[in-house]
Design a protein around this motif. Structure first.
Motif, PDB file in Angstrom:
ATOM      1  N   UNK A   1      -8.931 -12.888   2.726  1.00 49.69           N
ATOM      2  CA  UNK A   1     -10.113 -12.867   1.688  1.00 49.69           C
ATOM      3  C   UNK A   1     -10.833 -14.078   1.687  1.00 49.69           C
ATOM      4  N   UNK A   2     -10.379 -15.291   2.344  1.00 53.39           N
ATOM      5  CA  UNK A   2     -11.107 -16.490   2.460  1.00 53.39           C
ATOM      6  C   UNK A   2     -10.483 -17.386   3.385  1.00 53.39           C
ATOM      7  N   UNK A   3     -10.862 -18.372   3.656  1.00 49.84           N
ATOM      8  CA  UNK A   3     -10.196 -19.497   4.455  1.00 49.84           C
ATOM      9  C   UNK A   3      -9.120 -20.069   3.686  1.00 49.84           C
ATOM     10  N   UNK A   4      -8.280 -20.768   4.451  1.00 50.28           N
ATOM     11  CA  UNK A   4      -6.884 -21.237   3.748  1.00 50.28           C
ATOM     12  C   UNK A   4      -7.321 -22.452   2.814  1.00 50.28           C
ATOM     13  N   UNK A   5      -8.125 -23.162   3.089  1.00 50.88           N
ATOM     14  CA  UNK A   5      -8.685 -24.462   1.954  1.00 50.88           C
ATOM     15  C   UNK A   5     -10.258 -24.179   1.663  1.00 50.88           C
ATOM     16  N   UNK A   6     -10.361 -23.431   0.763  1.00 50.25           N
ATOM     17  CA  UNK A   6     -12.074 -23.171   0.610  1.00 50.25           C
ATOM     18  C   UNK A   6     -12.775 -24.283   0.158  1.00 50.25           C
ATOM     19  N   UNK A   7     -11.895 -25.423  -0.663  1.00 51.94           N
ATOM     20  CA  UNK A   7     -12.737 -26.595  -1.207  1.00 51.94           C
ATOM     21  C   UNK A   7     -13.046 -27.575  -0.046  1.00 51.94           C
TER      22      UNK A   7
END
Length: 198
Positions: A108-114
């Motif tokens: 769904x997204x990368x592991x660490x979006x921030x």
């Protein structure tokens, strides 16, 4: 029999919702971060192109004095640094990596979006630091390869090389954080049944 009341729908805020400039500046969506990487890389590509044109003006004719030797070396240094660290790396890691890796592995997204957003902002800050010599302290003239003898105080006095080195360090931190994020994403967030060779 009495009808059970339906529970009211609860609005779940999503980090994808933010609109306008604030939404773009505070986003942690990997596709939006990829677009911001693309925009910054295109901006620095135009800047690096202007630096390249200044170099070409100097090389246009023999014994040309459009730029002094020190200014030519400074433009050469900044052009190489800009194109490698602020155009090529953000395009490959920032844009293509951010945009494609989660989509290709079914995440769904990368592991660490921030951390992903922080990497972009660090890359942008690195670009500003690298070019701060235009405003404060002059431009470094050590070549984009940064040979040790050319980066010493004797050959490059002033703050020019300091801004350049700090900008390269911040760029390196951004790249390492991006690489760790992608590595974690690929290892831990693959779709079920997706092997490394697929």
């Amino acid at each position: 029999m009495a009808a059970q009341p339906k529970p009211l729908p609860v609005h779940q805020p999503s980090y994808l919702e933010g609109g306008g400039i604030v939404g773009w500046l505070t986003t942690i969506d990997h596709k939006r971060v990829a677009v911001m990487y693309l925009a910054s890389a295109l901006f620095f590509m135009a800047f690096g192109g202007l630096e390249a044109m200044a170099i070409r003006v100097q090389l246009w004719t023999p014994d040309n004095h459009a730029l002094s030797a020190a200014t030519y070396n400074a433009f050469f240094t900044m052009h190489g640094t800009t194109m490698i660290f602020l155009v090529v790396m953000p395009l490959l890691l920032g844009f293509l990596g951010n945009f494609l890796i989660p989509l290709q592995i079914g995440a769904r997204d990368v592991a660490f979006p921030r951390l992903n957003a922080l990497s972009f902002w660090l890359a942008l800050i690195a670009g500003i630091l690298l070019h701060l010599g235009w405003i404060r302290g002059g431009l470094p003239d050590a070549g984009w390869f940064g040979y040790a003898n050319l980066t010493e105080r004797y050959f490059t006095p002033g703050l020019a090389i300091d801004w350049w080195v700090v900008g390269l360090l911040v760029s390196g931190i951004s790249t390492v954080l991006t690489g760790l994020n992608f590595l974690t994403t690929i290892i831990a967030m693959r779709a079920p049944g997706m092997t490394y060779m697929r």
